[in-house]
Design a protein around this motif. Structure first.
Motif, PDB file in Angstrom:
ATOM      1  N   TYR A  68      -2.700   4.308   4.048  1.00 28.41           N
ATOM      2  CA  TYR A  68      -3.488   5.506   4.338  1.00 28.41           C
ATOM      3  C   TYR A  68      -4.701   5.111   5.180  1.00 28.41           C
ATOM      4  O   TYR A  68      -5.322   4.064   4.961  1.00 28.41           O
ATOM      5  CB  TYR A  68      -3.969   6.173   3.054  1.00 28.41           C
ATOM      6  CG  TYR A  68      -2.857   6.749   2.202  1.00 28.41           C
ATOM      7  CD1 TYR A  68      -2.308   7.983   2.499  1.00 28.41           C
ATOM      8  CD2 TYR A  68      -2.368   6.050   1.103  1.00 28.41           C
ATOM      9  CE1 TYR A  68      -1.281   8.518   1.719  1.00 28.41           C
ATOM     10  CE2 TYR A  68      -1.349   6.578   0.321  1.00 28.41           C
ATOM     11  CZ  TYR A  68      -0.812   7.810   0.643  1.00 28.41           C
ATOM     12  OH  TYR A  68       0.196   8.328  -0.126  1.00 28.41           O
ATOM     13  N   ASN A  94       4.636  12.767  10.341  1.00 26.12           N
ATOM     14  CA  ASN A  94       4.341  13.689   9.238  1.00 26.12           C
ATOM     15  C   ASN A  94       2.951  13.371   8.702  1.00 26.12           C
ATOM     16  O   ASN A  94       2.769  12.435   7.918  1.00 26.12           O
ATOM     17  CB  ASN A  94       5.385  13.561   8.119  1.00 26.12           C
ATOM     18  CG  ASN A  94       6.762  13.970   8.591  1.00 26.12           C
ATOM     19  OD1 ASN A  94       6.919  14.921   9.356  1.00 26.12           O
ATOM     20  ND2 ASN A  94       7.777  13.237   8.147  1.00 26.12           N
ATOM     21  N   LYS A  96       0.099  13.770   6.357  1.00 18.27           N
ATOM     22  CA  LYS A  96      -0.116  14.278   5.006  1.00 18.27           C
ATOM     23  C   LYS A  96      -1.446  13.755   4.473  1.00 18.27           C
ATOM     24  O   LYS A  96      -1.810  12.611   4.707  1.00 18.27           O
ATOM     25  CB  LYS A  96       1.022  13.844   4.069  1.00 18.27           C
ATOM     26  CG  LYS A  96       2.392  14.402   4.452  1.00 18.27           C
ATOM     27  CD  LYS A  96       3.446  13.927   3.457  1.00 18.27           C
ATOM     28  CE  LYS A  96       4.816  14.456   3.834  1.00 18.27           C
ATOM     29  NZ  LYS A  96       5.872  13.995   2.877  1.00 18.27           N
ATOM     30  N   GLU A  97      -2.132  14.630   3.756  1.00 18.46           N
ATOM     31  CA  GLU A  97      -3.376  14.237   3.098  1.00 18.46           C
ATOM     32  C   GLU A  97      -3.081  13.861   1.650  1.00 18.46           C
ATOM     33  O   GLU A  97      -2.368  14.571   0.943  1.00 18.46           O
ATOM     34  CB  GLU A  97      -4.393  15.377   3.137  1.00 18.46           C
ATOM     35  CG  GLU A  97      -4.885  15.694   4.538  1.00 18.46           C
ATOM     36  CD  GLU A  97      -6.034  16.688   4.527  1.00 18.46           C
ATOM     37  OE1 GLU A  97      -6.424  17.104   3.408  1.00 18.46           O
ATOM     38  OE2 GLU A  97      -6.521  17.038   5.606  1.00 18.46           O
ATOM     39  N   LYS A  98      -3.633  12.746   1.240  1.00 23.67           N
ATOM     40  CA  LYS A  98      -3.407  12.274  -0.125  1.00 23.67           C
ATOM     41  C   LYS A  98      -4.244  13.098  -1.102  1.00 23.67           C
ATOM     42  O   LYS A  98      -5.417  13.385  -0.853  1.00 23.67           O
ATOM     43  CB  LYS A  98      -3.781  10.798  -0.240  1.00 23.67           C
ATOM     44  CG  LYS A  98      -3.472  10.183  -1.593  1.00 23.67           C
ATOM     45  CD  LYS A  98      -3.859   8.715  -1.602  1.00 23.67           C
ATOM     46  CE  LYS A  98      -3.527   8.063  -2.932  1.00 23.67           C
ATOM     47  NZ  LYS A  98      -4.297   8.680  -4.051  1.00 23.67           N
ATOM     48  N   SER A 113      -2.264  10.067   6.067  1.00 22.78           N
ATOM     49  CA  SER A 113      -1.209   9.142   6.485  1.00 22.78           C
ATOM     50  C   SER A 113      -1.641   8.374   7.728  1.00 22.78           C
ATOM     51  O   SER A 113      -2.187   8.945   8.676  1.00 22.78           O
ATOM     52  CB  SER A 113       0.079   9.909   6.764  1.00 22.78           C
ATOM     53  OG  SER A 113       0.482  10.637   5.623  1.00 22.78           O
TER      54      SER A 113
END
Length: 480
Positions: A68, A94, A96-98, A113
């Motif tokens: 990340y 893709n 994506k937020e954690k 990501s």
């Protein structure tokens, strides 16, 4: 039943016909249930044995290891951080937020990501991330970041690592001017032990750079290289590297002589002061004991007025009790944090653990504040204990809230990661409303009911007041 010699028989209770039929019908069902339970347990056990994922930090070759990107910011001002993709980096396929915990958000972490793919034990040579054409505005953003010595922070299998975005060099033709270069090739060096990741480092290739000195469009090809190396460091000790990382030298020289000298000086001064005070008090006690008539005629001065004020209540007793309650809560909070730190809860770069502990422990210790404030306020013969509890709850949170509003507004204006999202603010308000406030009220009720005013203090204060009043009205000869 006849028993024959040499045969063994087992005594069994008599079974009726209905019981035997029920047992015959229940046995297959029971055996089936037991069989399915055994199969389920074996399946779960087998899954746990072969499971290889980020949850247990165990991987097999070519498994995807989570990476990340967190934030970027100037190296000389660590509190100023921004989102990683505020700069025009390559975007992953893709994005994506954690999902982050409360403490991570308070700490300013915004994990998304990363554009790199670092499979377990798979080496790569000059893998292309993306090819893109930077516009003039994007070049200007990178140049400002390089000029301020920006760094980036990422997490690979929950291991933090850092790297710089570029470098600044003097122009060879004109030494008075500077040239700005952007790194476009990263080298990842990863160490592993069996099926676990132990350490990761990211270094930029100083020769693979792009000149971003001028405001013009630039073609950039971002690449990365991955190298794996086996190590003997165990998984349990992989965080020791970060505990030793500091801006200060590892071996600090402790000046024991200066420390001992300071302690001895403080002790000597305290002893001298105590000796002087004891001699003064001793002389006064001797004078009052052997010469009471002269002592009555003398006018009291200095510290001797204390006996008339020691039992008087303070002027702002509600504020005094609220300050005692808030101080007790903060003291309990500090002790709890130190205790957790000694246990080892706050290991290096445990994202948001400290902030989460601060919020939760502060909410849970509000009962101490209510109990202490209400008990002291009731001992001081206060009547409006509800207002005292409100003052206790707002004495620390009020100024803190005003300061937070100002700082959060500034952070939002600069789009920094220190700005809290609206959802996080709502969560904090709910914690204060549903946990802190009820515990504060419960502690206040307990303190009010269990710690009443002491009659001796009230009687002594009244007696001293009457005594002082009559001593002013009557001549001193009548008191002999």
């Amino acid at each position: 039943m006849e028993y024959t010699k040499g045969q063994t028989h087992t005594l069994q209770p008599p079974i009726c016909g209905c019981c035997s039929r029920n047992q015959r019908s229940y046995r297959p069902a029971t055996m089936a249930v037991i069989r399915w339970l055994l199969v389920a347990l074996l399946a779960v056990y087998g899954i746990q044995q072969v499971q290889s994922s980020a949850s247990n930090h165990k991987y097999k070759p070519d498994d995807e290891v989570p990476i990340y990107a967190n934030k970027v910011g100037p190296f000389h001002n660590p509190s100023e951080t921004y989102r990683f993709y505020d700069l025009p980096f390559c975007l992953p396929a893709n994005l994506k937020e954690k999902t982050e915990a409360l403490g991570e958000v308070l700490n300013g972490d915004r994990l998304v990501s990363a554009p790199y793919k670092l499979q377990f034990m798979r080496e790569k040579d000059s893998e292309v991330v993306c090819r893109r054409k930077l516009t003039k505005d994007e070049v200007s953003k990178f140049r400002k970041a390089v000029a301020k010595d920006y760094y980036f922070q990422m997490y690979y299998d929950d291991l933090p690592f850092w790297g710089f975005l570029g470098k600044v060099e003097k122009d060879k033709t004109e030494p008075s001017e500077e040239k700005y270069y952007l790194f476009k090739h990263l080298h990842f060096e990863i160490q592993y032990n069996k099926d676990r990741v132990i350490e990761i480092n990211a270094k930029a290739d100083p020769n693979a750079v792009v000149d971003i000195t001028d405001d013009k469009e630039v073609e950039v090809e971002f690449m990365y290289t991955v190298r794996w190396k086996e190590t003997n460091i165990s998984y349990e000790n992989r965080m020791e590297k970060y505990s030793q990382t500091s801006s200060q030298p590892h071996h600090l020289e402790i000046h024991w002589f200066s420390i001992i000298n300071s302690c001895v000086t403080v002790l000597l001064l305290t002893g001298f002061l105590a000796t002087i005070l004891m001699r003064v008090l001793k002389n006064d006690f001797v004078k009052y004991a052997h010469d009471e008539e002269d002592a009555d005629d003398q006018e009291e001065t200095g510290w001797k007025y204390i006996h008339g004020d020691v039992f008087r209540f303070p002027k702002y007793k509600s504020l005094f009790a609220a300050a005692l309650g808030s101080g007790t809560q903060l003291f309990s909070l500090a002790l709890s944090i130190f205790g957790l730190a000694l246990v080892g809860v706050f290991y290096p770069y445990n994202r948001g653990a400290l902030f989460t502990a601060l919020v939760v422990i502060y909410a849970l210790t509000s009962g101490f504040a209510g109990y202490t404030a209400a008990s002291f306020y009731h001992q001081l013969e206060g009547t409006n204990w509800v207002r005292n509890l409100l003052l206790t709850g707002c004495l620390f949170c009020g100024p803190l809230f005003l300061t937070f509003c100002f700082l959060n507004t500034v952070a939002i204006a600069y789009t920094a990661t220190a700005a809290l999202p609206f959802g996080t603010i709502v969560v904090i308000v709910l914690i204060w409303t549903l946990v802190t406030s009820p515990l504060l009220v419960l502690g206040g009720i307990a303190g009010k009911n269990m710690c009443g005013a002491t009659r001796f203090i009230r009687f002594t204060a009244s007696y001293l007041s009457y005594l002082s009043f009559f001593s002013l009205l009557l001549p001193s000869s009548l008191w002999r």
